[in-house]
Design a protein around this motif. Structure first.
Motif, PDB file in Angstrom:
ATOM      1  N   MET A 189     -48.430 -54.774 -91.276  1.00 41.04           N
ATOM      2  CA  MET A 189     -47.301 -54.307 -90.648  1.00 41.04           C
ATOM      3  C   MET A 189     -47.220 -54.248 -89.067  1.00 41.04           C
ATOM      4  O   MET A 189     -46.431 -54.261 -88.596  1.00 41.04           O
ATOM      5  CB  MET A 189     -46.960 -52.698 -91.032  1.00 41.04           C
ATOM      6  CG  MET A 189     -46.655 -52.796 -92.583  1.00 41.04           C
ATOM      7  SD  MET A 189     -45.306 -53.772 -93.008  1.00 41.04           S
ATOM      8  CE  MET A 189     -43.919 -53.170 -91.976  1.00 41.04           C
ATOM      9  N   ASN A 190     -48.492 -54.645 -88.625  1.00 43.21           N
ATOM     10  CA  ASN A 190     -49.049 -54.744 -87.320  1.00 43.21           C
ATOM     11  C   ASN A 190     -49.042 -56.039 -86.858  1.00 43.21           C
ATOM     12  O   ASN A 190     -49.343 -56.283 -85.625  1.00 43.21           O
ATOM     13  CB  ASN A 190     -50.235 -53.910 -86.799  1.00 43.21           C
ATOM     14  CG  ASN A 190     -49.677 -52.224 -86.773  1.00 43.21           C
ATOM     15  OD1 ASN A 190     -49.193 -51.847 -85.765  1.00 43.21           O
ATOM     16  ND2 ASN A 190     -50.194 -51.720 -87.985  1.00 43.21           N
ATOM     17  N   GLN A 191     -48.680 -57.027 -87.371  1.00 42.76           N
ATOM     18  CA  GLN A 191     -49.081 -58.437 -87.160  1.00 42.76           C
ATOM     19  C   GLN A 191     -47.620 -59.097 -86.790  1.00 42.76           C
ATOM     20  O   GLN A 191     -46.718 -59.222 -87.422  1.00 42.76           O
ATOM     21  CB  GLN A 191     -49.500 -59.374 -88.584  1.00 42.76           C
ATOM     22  CG  GLN A 191     -50.792 -58.810 -89.058  1.00 42.76           C
ATOM     23  CD  GLN A 191     -51.841 -58.924 -88.178  1.00 42.76           C
ATOM     24  OE1 GLN A 191     -52.357 -59.927 -87.488  1.00 42.76           O
ATOM     25  NE2 GLN A 191     -52.540 -57.866 -87.903  1.00 42.76           N
ATOM     26  N   THR A 192     -47.600 -59.206 -85.338  1.00 43.54           N
ATOM     27  CA  THR A 192     -46.306 -59.659 -84.818  1.00 43.54           C
ATOM     28  C   THR A 192     -45.980 -61.203 -85.596  1.00 43.54           C
ATOM     29  O   THR A 192     -44.983 -61.522 -85.562  1.00 43.54           O
ATOM     30  CB  THR A 192     -46.647 -60.074 -83.072  1.00 43.54           C
ATOM     31  OG1 THR A 192     -47.087 -58.700 -82.823  1.00 43.54           O
ATOM     32  CG2 THR A 192     -45.141 -60.304 -82.424  1.00 43.54           C
ATOM     33  N   ALA A 193     -47.191 -62.133 -85.938  1.00 40.20           N
ATOM     34  CA  ALA A 193     -46.734 -63.328 -86.413  1.00 40.20           C
ATOM     35  C   ALA A 193     -46.141 -63.262 -87.783  1.00 40.20           C
ATOM     36  O   ALA A 193     -45.464 -64.201 -87.954  1.00 40.20           O
ATOM     37  CB  ALA A 193     -48.111 -64.080 -86.509  1.00 40.20           C
TER      38      ALA A 193
END
Length: 410
Positions: A369-373
């Motif tokens: 949930m914190n992966q911008t990709a």
């Protein structure tokens, strides 16, 4: 005409959340809530309130992944860990063990729970009659899954969730609960050595790992665009709130019975009849049947979604491999329930596997949930991460306590 169209449009934008509610309100949840009410009255209603809130937080994240990526959670995990071969295999192995083997073990309980509800409702006492009821429930679940229509599954389960909700809530209303004591149980937390295992049980039957996988896959089948996130959030929050209301209604019903020999909802239904009339028995029996049949459908479905993500199969409910997985889960459940076999050792393994998987899945979920990709502008906010981290700590404590408890009983 405009209002009617609007209502129709609102209706079509709901569904996956109800399937998640159908999954977590199974015979196990009904049993734990029954014991909580019988042993502690209204005192543990606050646990359900917190558990429902935690479930909303995690399921919203799962739904966001499914909509934004268009894939299930297992598929996303497999892709994100592609450069960490050993880690990927270990993580997927733990997930497969917990979800597939765990759901196979619990499927017998799902079918048996639905059967108990029908037995109590119809007054059937013979062993032969019980076996046939298991086959009837299993056949109904098989037919709905084999047709392979998401829309049909969604509508059937929404209907059964509505029936289950009305049945349990009406039964609770018939007990005429003390509203002051009820509000105190909701808003004033209490904790002691006698209630700790029941508290862990209530949390463990509400915040479950397989629902995270099920939800991401379901919303990816239902919606195609991030523009649908508001619909998904509303659907999730309303359905889980209804599921929490059902759990609380069961606790309220059980609190009305002062009896030490109540061990499941069927006993509770019979215990309520002399106090509040036959209607209470019928409502509870109908609710238990609905809880069993809905979980008997969603447990195999969730396992199939998990395996599909691990194997990279296409998104097709009629895919041969997908069907073989849910057939395997459902077949084990029907066999154990029909023959009266108690799969206690497998269930113990499932409890250990789930105890390991829940904090692992929550930790991986927070990482993704914190992966911008992966999520771009839809990644977690700081508040999401704070709430998720607190839930992770609880799941670690819950998983550790569950594993210790199971090991001690061996």
């Amino acid at each position: 005409m405009t209002d009617a169209t609007g209502k129709r449009r609102w209706y079509t934008q709901n569904g996956p959340g109800a399937l998640v509610a159908a999954a977590f309100i199974g015979p196990g949840t009904v049993t734990v809530c029954t014991l909580a009410g019988v042993n502690f009255g209204y005192d543990l209603l606050w646990v359900m309130l917190l558990s429902v809130f935690a479930t909303m937080v995690l399921q919203e994240m799962s739904a966001r992944i499914g909509i934004v990526t268009g894939r299930g959670l297992t598929d996303v995990i497999r892709t994100q860990l592609k450069n960490l071969s050993l880690t990927r295999y270990i993580v997927l192995l733990v997930i497969l063990s917990a979800i597939v083997i765990g759901n196979a073990a619990y499927e017998a309980g799902n079918i048996s729970g639905g059967r108990l509800g029908l037995e109590t409702l119809l007054g059937i006492t013979s062993a032969a009659g019980s076996r046939w009821l298991s086959l009837v429930i299993g056949t109904l679940a098989f037919a709905l899954l084999f047709i392979g229509s998401y829309r049909l599954l969604e509508r059937a389960l929404i209907g059964m969730v509505i029936m289950m909700s009305l049945a349990f809530v009406m039964a609770a209303v018939l007990t005429r609960p003390d509203l002051t004591a009820l509000l105190q149980g909701l808003l004033r937390p209490s904790l002691n050595d006698a209630s700790i295992l029941t508290i862990l049980g209530l949390i463990g039957t509400t915040v479950v790992p397989y629902n995270l996988f099920l939800h991401a896959s379901l919303v990816s089948e239902k919606w195609r665009s991030a523009d649908d996130l508001p619909h998904a959030r509303r659907d999730t929050f309303i359905a889980i709130a209804i599921g929490g209301l059902v759990s609380m209604a069961i606790i309220i019903c059980a609190a009305a019975v002062n009896a030490a020999d109540i061990s499941n909802a069927a006993d509770l239904a019979r215990g309520l009849e002399p106090l509040f009339g036959s209607f209470a028995r019928y409502f509870l029996s109908l609710g238990l049947f609905a809880a069993g049949i809905t979980s008997a459908i969603t447990a195999p479905l969730a396992a199939a979604y998990v395996v599909r993500g691990c194997m990279g199969w296409p998104k097709d409910l009629k895919h041969t491999g997908f069907r073989l997985v849910w057939m395997f889960i459902l077949g084990i459940g029907i066999t154990f329930s029909s023959l009266g076999i108690n799969p206690i050792d497998i269930i113990r393994f499932a409890q250990v596997a789930n105890g390991l998987a829940l904090p692992l899945v929550v930790a991986i979920l927070l990482w993704i949930m914190n992966q911008t990709a992966v999520l771009g502008e839809h990644k977690n906010t700081r508040l999401n991460n704070v709430l998720g981290s607190l839930i992770l700590l609880v799941t670690v404590a819950l998983g550790t306590r569950t594993i210790i408890q199971v090991m001690a009983s061996l």
